[in-house]
Design a protein around this motif. Structure first.
Motif, PDB file in Angstrom:
ATOM      1  N   THR A   7      -5.286   8.579 -17.675  1.00 25.79           N
ATOM      2  CA  THR A   7      -3.851   8.395 -17.464  1.00 25.79           C
ATOM      3  C   THR A   7      -3.573   7.635 -16.170  1.00 25.79           C
ATOM      4  O   THR A   7      -2.762   6.708 -16.138  1.00 25.79           O
ATOM      5  CB  THR A   7      -3.140   9.763 -17.435  1.00 25.79           C
ATOM      6  N   VAL A   8      -4.270   8.017 -15.105  1.00 30.82           N
ATOM      7  CA  VAL A   8      -4.077   7.362 -13.807  1.00 30.82           C
ATOM      8  C   VAL A   8      -4.559   5.913 -13.862  1.00 30.82           C
ATOM      9  O   VAL A   8      -3.909   5.008 -13.335  1.00 30.82           O
ATOM     10  CB  VAL A   8      -4.791   8.157 -12.691  1.00 30.82           C
ATOM     11  N   GLU A   9      -5.688   5.683 -14.518  1.00 27.91           N
ATOM     12  CA  GLU A   9      -6.238   4.322 -14.637  1.00 27.91           C
ATOM     13  C   GLU A   9      -5.275   3.408 -15.382  1.00 27.91           C
ATOM     14  O   GLU A   9      -5.077   2.251 -14.992  1.00 27.91           O
ATOM     15  CB  GLU A   9      -7.582   4.376 -15.359  1.00 27.91           C
ATOM     16  N   GLN A  10      -4.673   3.904 -16.449  1.00 31.45           N
ATOM     17  CA  GLN A  10      -3.730   3.087 -17.215  1.00 31.45           C
ATOM     18  C   GLN A  10      -2.476   2.758 -16.400  1.00 31.45           C
ATOM     19  O   GLN A  10      -1.932   1.667 -16.515  1.00 31.45           O
ATOM     20  CB  GLN A  10      -3.331   3.800 -18.500  1.00 31.45           C
ATOM     21  N   ALA A  11      -2.037   3.697 -15.580  1.00 30.29           N
ATOM     22  CA  ALA A  11      -0.829   3.471 -14.790  1.00 30.29           C
ATOM     23  C   ALA A  11      -1.067   2.497 -13.638  1.00 30.29           C
ATOM     24  O   ALA A  11      -0.138   1.825 -13.195  1.00 30.29           O
ATOM     25  CB  ALA A  11      -0.300   4.794 -14.247  1.00 30.29           C
ATOM     26  N   PHE A  12      -2.305   2.412 -13.152  1.00 32.82           N
ATOM     27  CA  PHE A  12      -2.609   1.572 -11.989  1.00 32.82           C
ATOM     28  C   PHE A  12      -3.683   0.546 -12.335  1.00 32.82           C
ATOM     29  O   PHE A  12      -4.685   0.406 -11.644  1.00 32.82           O
ATOM     30  CB  PHE A  12      -3.036   2.437 -10.796  1.00 32.82           C
TER      31      PHE A  12
ATOM     32  N   ARG B 208       2.975  10.574  -7.397  1.00 28.32           N
ATOM     33  CA  ARG B 208       3.793  11.070  -8.508  1.00 28.32           C
ATOM     34  C   ARG B 208       3.007  11.065  -9.811  1.00 28.32           C
ATOM     35  O   ARG B 208       2.963  12.068 -10.536  1.00 28.32           O
ATOM     36  CB  ARG B 208       5.056  10.226  -8.637  1.00 28.32           C
ATOM     37  N   VAL B 209       2.339   9.964 -10.124  1.00 27.75           N
ATOM     38  CA  VAL B 209       1.621   9.833 -11.394  1.00 27.75           C
ATOM     39  C   VAL B 209       0.417  10.776 -11.446  1.00 27.75           C
ATOM     40  O   VAL B 209       0.167  11.419 -12.467  1.00 27.75           O
ATOM     41  CB  VAL B 209       1.181   8.367 -11.611  1.00 27.75           C
ATOM     42  N   ALA B 210      -0.333  10.881 -10.355  1.00 19.92           N
ATOM     43  CA  ALA B 210      -1.529  11.738 -10.349  1.00 19.92           C
ATOM     44  C   ALA B 210      -1.146  13.202 -10.518  1.00 19.92           C
ATOM     45  O   ALA B 210      -1.776  13.923 -11.310  1.00 19.92           O
ATOM     46  CB  ALA B 210      -2.315  11.535  -9.056  1.00 19.92           C
TER      47      ALA B 210
ATOM     48  N   PHE C   2       0.830  -1.208   0.000  1.00 23.08           N
ATOM     49  CA  PHE C   2       0.000   0.000   0.000  1.00 23.08           C
ATOM     50  C   PHE C   2       0.864   1.257   0.000  1.00 23.08           C
ATOM     51  O   PHE C   2       0.616   2.192  -0.764  1.00 23.08           O
ATOM     52  CB  PHE C   2      -0.936  -0.008   1.216  1.00 23.08           C
ATOM     53  N   PHE C   3       1.893   1.302   0.841  1.00 23.10           N
ATOM     54  CA  PHE C   3       2.770   2.472   0.887  1.00 23.10           C
ATOM     55  C   PHE C   3       3.497   2.671  -0.447  1.00 23.10           C
ATOM     56  O   PHE C   3       3.673   3.802  -0.907  1.00 23.10           O
ATOM     57  CB  PHE C   3       3.774   2.361   2.027  1.00 23.10           C
ATOM     58  N   SER C   4       3.916   1.593  -1.065  1.00 25.61           N
ATOM     59  CA  SER C   4       4.581   1.676  -2.355  1.00 25.61           C
ATOM     60  C   SER C   4       3.636   2.220  -3.424  1.00 25.61           C
ATOM     61  O   SER C   4       4.011   3.094  -4.211  1.00 25.61           O
ATOM     62  CB  SER C   4       5.089   0.295  -2.761  1.00 25.61           C
ATOM     63  N   GLU C   5       2.414   1.710  -3.456  1.00 23.85           N
ATOM     64  CA  GLU C   5       1.433   2.176  -4.433  1.00 23.85           C
ATOM     65  C   GLU C   5       1.066   3.639  -4.191  1.00 23.85           C
ATOM     66  O   GLU C   5       0.857   4.400  -5.146  1.00 23.85           O
ATOM     67  CB  GLU C   5       0.179   1.302  -4.406  1.00 23.85           C
TER      68      GLU C   5
ATOM     69  N   ILE D 100      -6.965   6.674  -4.694  1.00 23.10           N
ATOM     70  CA  ILE D 100      -6.658   5.275  -4.978  1.00 23.10           C
ATOM     71  C   ILE D 100      -7.291   4.430  -3.872  1.00 23.10           C
ATOM     72  O   ILE D 100      -7.239   4.786  -2.702  1.00 23.10           O
ATOM     73  CB  ILE D 100      -5.135   5.036  -5.071  1.00 23.10           C
ATOM     74  N   GLU D 101      -7.916   3.317  -4.262  1.00 27.21           N
ATOM     75  CA  GLU D 101      -8.542   2.388  -3.315  1.00 27.21           C
ATOM     76  C   GLU D 101      -7.768   1.073  -3.377  1.00 27.21           C
ATOM     77  O   GLU D 101      -7.648   0.478  -4.450  1.00 27.21           O
ATOM     78  CB  GLU D 101     -10.001   2.169  -3.679  1.00 27.21           C
ATOM     79  N   PHE D 102      -7.289   0.626  -2.240  1.00 28.32           N
ATOM     80  CA  PHE D 102      -6.447  -0.569  -2.152  1.00 28.32           C
ATOM     81  C   PHE D 102      -7.234  -1.686  -1.483  1.00 28.32           C
ATOM     82  O   PHE D 102      -7.783  -1.512  -0.392  1.00 28.32           O
ATOM     83  CB  PHE D 102      -5.185  -0.263  -1.336  1.00 28.32           C
TER      84      PHE D 102
END
Length: 146
Positions: A76-81, A47-49, A38-41, A106-108
């Motif tokens: 863009t965010v959806e494609q990256a995650f 950064r990406v957002a 979770f912390f990594s994501e 982001i929902e984990f």
């Protein structure tokens, strides 16, 4: 014979202790792995957002509204995650002086070492986690007069 009888009574003690402690160790390991994941994501998501908002919303094309900018940022965010344990959403709201605040979330969902989604391990609940990042920009439109 006293030593041999003592050894016979203690045989299997380590196996029993392992059987008792193993579920607790596994639950702690699952929680630790999910927390680190979770912390990594979250770090990558921040950064990406922000980069997506900077690219798509800070200088929109002529005639492009906030909704189109929000859709481009969300894409863009959806494609990256694009992972089964992650969900993303992006919202935009207008603020004072023509600025726009983009909020990406982001929902984990917890995973069992990447093998599948789980809500609990040995009775220990693994909650869904959310992380949001906001960035306010002035959507400068070249060629537009105030």
């Amino acid at each position: 014979m006293g030593v041999a009888q003592a050894d016979a009574r203690e045989r299997g003690q380590m196996t029993v202790e392992l059987a008792v402690v193993f579920p607790a160790l596994l639950a702690v390991a699952v929680i630790a792995v999910n927390a680190l994941l979770f912390f990594s994501e979250c770090a990558a998501f921040d950064r990406v957002a922000r980069e997506a908002v900077r690219v798509h919303a800070a200088s929109p094309a002529y005639g492009q509204g906030l909704e189109q900018s929000c859709a481009q940022v969300a894409q863009t965010v959806e494609q990256a995650f694009d992972r089964p344990y992650l969900g993303t959403r992006v919202a935009v709201e207008g603020t004072a002086d023509g600025h726009a605040r983009f909020t990406a979330t982001i929902e984990f969902s917890p995973t069992l070492f990447g093998l599948g989604l789980k809500s609990s391990v040995f009775g220990v609940a693994l909650p869904h986690l959310e992380h949001a990042v906001s960035l306010t920009v002035d959507p400068y439109k070249p060629g537009m007069l105030l």
